[in-house]
Design a protein around this motif. Structure first.
Motif, short mmCIF file in Angstrom:
data_model
loop_
_atom_site.label_atom_id
_atom_site.label_comp_id
_atom_site.label_asym_id
_atom_site.label_seq_id
_atom_site.Cartn_x
_atom_site.Cartn_y
_atom_site.Cartn_z
N THR A 38 -0.44 4.64 2.37
CA THR A 38 0.15 3.83 3.68
C THR A 38 -0.67 4.51 4.76
N PHE A 98 1.36 -5.04 3.99
CA PHE A 98 2.22 -4.26 3.41
C PHE A 98 3.10 -5.08 2.22
N ASN A 99 2.90 -6.11 2.17
CA ASN A 99 3.80 -6.87 1.32
C ASN A 99 2.75 -7.82 0.44
N HIS A 132 4.37 -8.52 -2.81
CA HIS A 132 5.66 -9.22 -2.80
C HIS A 132 5.73 -10.46 -2.22
N ASN A 181 8.94 -3.20 4.06
CA ASN A 181 7.89 -2.39 3.57
C ASN A 181 6.93 -1.95 4.77
#
Length: 741
Positions: free
Chosen positions: A124, A227-228, A231, A249
């Motif tokens: 991250t 960040f996705n 997803h 997220n």
């Protein structure tokens, strides 16, 4: 390599001074996200610069499928020449002809592919640092250049360098809001594939009113995609406004600010510059961002400041926790390159007469610190780069007489040893490493000893037997108990490399010496060695040497643990002996078998007459024996027979010297039951008769004749019954017998 270059040149119809390699992005595939790119992207090499890696962006002007996209490619080609910012891809060369447009850049990979390949490795913090770099660059384009990027996205405009830096590109729609006559954002955006996927619902009319707010929206969508990426329903599907508003997220500290970037009301959206200002406190707490900034600034510092940074402040950024947060390639291409540069510079500085002791000590400390980081980060790079960059430094450092450098090399040996070949160890490492055994500092000696076990598999048998064993023999008498113990551990480990002719003697000597050590762990290790090497020893060695040494430990006065273990090992060895003994025949051998065999071979067989007359059979002689067998008594066998088994029944030939004369009464002869070697003449009457015998001195065994005749001297009369002995003892002149007896 040249073949590939020529092949690609013939396929593309042009020739450029760069070598094409694998294709990274192919827009012709029609598969998203490659289809979103205008450029065909290749990995390449630059032959003019030692074949250093490059990236080649190619646009085919003759391909009819690219006819509509040509304005986008030419705008990127032109604007990349004008826009020179730290966060933009560094361009090496531009090539243009009637068929192709080429942009040659530093080696980069598309961001989406970088995240896929390094899935799980990009932390991250790394993503936050990358977003910060893109935000800073985009802010400069908006504010300082008064331009609109208009094409920011995860799949076609952001690339990652080998050092992990995120760089901005994709200038197909880059527009200067004040001086660009073409205004690509308005004229060509409709032909840019994927542009409408993230366009606000207001359309281009809103862009004309608030142009910089388009980059704000694009930047917010970019953050959500980073960040996705796992997803998203599928790549290329439009992200809905509700998904953007959720900002799942995303780090909590950025959530509110990111929601403002993608807000539906254009007037309320902050610019990218305003977003970076509002979130500055969050980004400045990120260690990776701070560290990256320091490394970028260090290039402009003096040599003294650089050394001070690496010696003092570098440790603040490279703890184990921090290292795990670094993006792939960051340590190798960004940190390690600077460390190598500083190490080479400090090695070029020679110690002079004017150098003070403080300066020399500071230089050694800095060298040791730099070497420590080089080895720590060097083991994580590719093996080819390790061979090229790190190995020469290791080989050179082993020749330095500095203890701190030697200790640094030994502490990291377990980490970089797998990358060393047998040739590297035998030619460049082993001999300098052995010199550590002679160091007066016990820490160096002990660390050297432990390090040997790491590379012993790559040491030759000759070096083990001719160099290492000599050192270990001295090390086994080291004053430090732990060194003596570890020496025995190493001897047991290298037992398979000891020459077979001396292997068991070396092992028994080493283990037995340790059994007599005063250090209890050393004794226990010796007993453990006897247990593990039991199959190496023969039964003769076990009985003749080993059991006796182990038996001493059965009475060890210092440790009950040693006595207990010694008993177990002793019984283990004794059991192996008893098992062998139980397999031997249980019939007892005839103790006189050898003697009987001898007489059966050499003694004459008795005739029937001799058997009936035992007295005469006792008087056989060797002349008769050899004559009966048809043999001469003067040969080699006779000599050996005379030497080894003298005939005790024969009578030697007396000499003419009568020493001494003995007069013995006949009654005394009868009373003492003398044997019949003396023939008594009965005609000499009465008890007064005396037998006089001449005692002859025997000659040498070699001059004696077998079967010589007995000499009898007649007795002389004496007065009375008294026994008169006139004995004169003459000492032998030579107590050593002449000849063989």
């Amino acid at each position: 390599m040249n073949f590939l270059s020529k092949t690609f040149s013939s396929l593309t119809g042009t020739s450029i001074p760069y070598t094409f390699k694998e294709k990274e992005v192919d827009p012709r595939s029609g598969i998203f996200p490659d289809s979103a790119s205008v450029w065909t992207i290749y990995k390449g090499l630059n032959p003019k610069n030692d074949n250093t890696p490059v990236t080649i962006f190619e646009f085919n002007l003759r391909d009819s499928a690219n006819a509509d996209l040509e304005p986008l490619a030419r705008n990127c080609f032109r604007k990349s020449k004008l826009l020179k910012l730290p966060g933009v891809i560094s361009v090496i060369d531009y090539i243009e002809d009637e068929s192709y447009l080429y942009i040659i850049t530093e080696p980069v990979v598309p961001l989406y592919r970088y995240l896929q390949v390094n899935d799980g490795k990009v932390s991250t913090d790394s993503k936050v640092c990358g977003i910060y770099e893109i935000g800073q660059t985009l802010s400069l384009i908006n504010s300082k250049c008064n331009s609109l990027h208009g094409n920011l996205g995860l799949f076609s405009s952001v690339f990652v360098t080998p050092s992990g830096d995120w760089k901005l590109f994709g200038f197909e729609l880059l527009t200067n809001l004040t001086s660009d006559p073409d205004q690509p954002i308005y004229r060509f955006s409709n032909i840019q594939q994927g542009f409408n996927c993230t366009l606000p619902e207001d359309g281009l009319d809103s862009v004309r009113q608030f142009p910089l707010k388009l980059d704000s929206f694009k930047f917010g969508s970019f953050i959500y995609s980073v960040f996705n990426i796992h997803h998203m329903k599928s790549l290329g599907v439009k992200v809905t406004q509700s998904e953007l508003n959720s900002m799942v997220n995303i780090p909590r500290q950025l959530t509110v600010a990111c929601k403002r970037l993608v807000g539906a009301k254009l007037g309320l959206r902050p610019t990218v510059e305003k977003f970076m200002s509002d979130t500055e406190s969050y980004f400045e707490r990120n260690k990776l961002i701070i560290f990256s900034h320091e490394l970028n600034e260090i290039k402009f510092k003096s040599e003294v400041e650089k050394l001070e940074f690496f010696k003092t402040y570098l440790s603040n950024f490279i703890s184990e926790e921090d290292v795990n947060s670094f993006p792939p390639g960051f340590l190798e291409h960004k940190v390690l390159s600077e460390l190598l540069s500083q190490y080479e510079n400090i090695q070029k500085q020679k110690v002079t007469i004017s150098s003070t002791p403080e300066e020399v000590q500071s230089r050694q400390e800095t060298t040791s610190v730099l070497l420590n980081y080089i080895l720590k980060f060097g083991v994580a790079i590719q093996e080819s780069n390790f061979t090229k960059l790190i190995k020469p430094i290791i080989f050179q450092a082993f020749t330095l007489p500095d203890r701190s450098i030697r200790l640094t090399l030994l502490n990291h040996l377990t980490q970089y040893a797998p990358m060393l070949t047998e040739s590297d160890v035998q030619s460049n490492i082993f001999t300098p490493l052995l010199s550590g055994f002679q160091d007066t500092n016990f820490t160096i000696r002990e660390t050297t000893l432990r390090s040997i076990t790491t590379i012993i598999d790559k040491v030759s048998v000759k070096q083990v037997n001719q160099e290492l064993l000599k050192v270990l023999a001295k090390s086994q008498m080291d004053p430090k108990p732990s060194i003596r113990t570890n020496t025995l551990v190493l001897i047991i480990k290298i037992s398979s490399k000891i020459y077979n002719t001396s292997k068991n003697n070396v092992l028994i000597t080493a283990l037995s010496k340790s059994l007599r050590d005063t250090f209890t762990p050393c004794k226990m290790m010796a007993l453990s060695g006897f247990e593990s090497l039991i199959d190496e020893f023969s039964l003769n060695e076990i009985c003749g040497k080993i059991l006796g040494h182990i038996a001493i430990s059965l009475m060890d006065p210092q440790s009950f643990k040693v006595r207990t273990e010694a008993r177990r090992i002793f019984e283990l060895y004794l059991k192996s002996v008893e098992e062998h003994a139980s397999s031997l025949p249980k019939v007892e051998d005839d103790e006189e078998a050898e003697e009987k065999a001898f007489f059966a071979k050499f003694a004459p067989q008795q005739s029937e007459e001799e058997k009936s007359n035992p007295t005469e059979s006792r008087e056989w002689n060797l002349d008769f024996a050899f004559a009966k067998f048809g043999m001469s008594n003067s040969g080699k066998l006779n000599d050996e027979f005379n030497v080894s088994t003298p005939d005790l029944t024969r009578i030697t030939t007396p000499t003419t010297e009568r020493i001494p004369t003995v007069k013995v009464p006949k009654s005394a002869i009868a009373q003492n039951n003398w044997n019949d070697d003396f023939d008594v003449d009965d005609s000499w009457g009465g008890d007064d008769e005396v037998v006089e015998k001449v005692v002859a001195r025997p000659k040498k065994a070699s001059s004696m004749k077998l079967g010589s005749k007995k000499t009898i001297v007649k007795p002389a009369k004496t007065v009375g019954n008294a026994l008169k002995l006139d004995l004169k003892v003459q000492e032998d002149e030579d107590e050593n017998w002449d000849g063989d007896w």
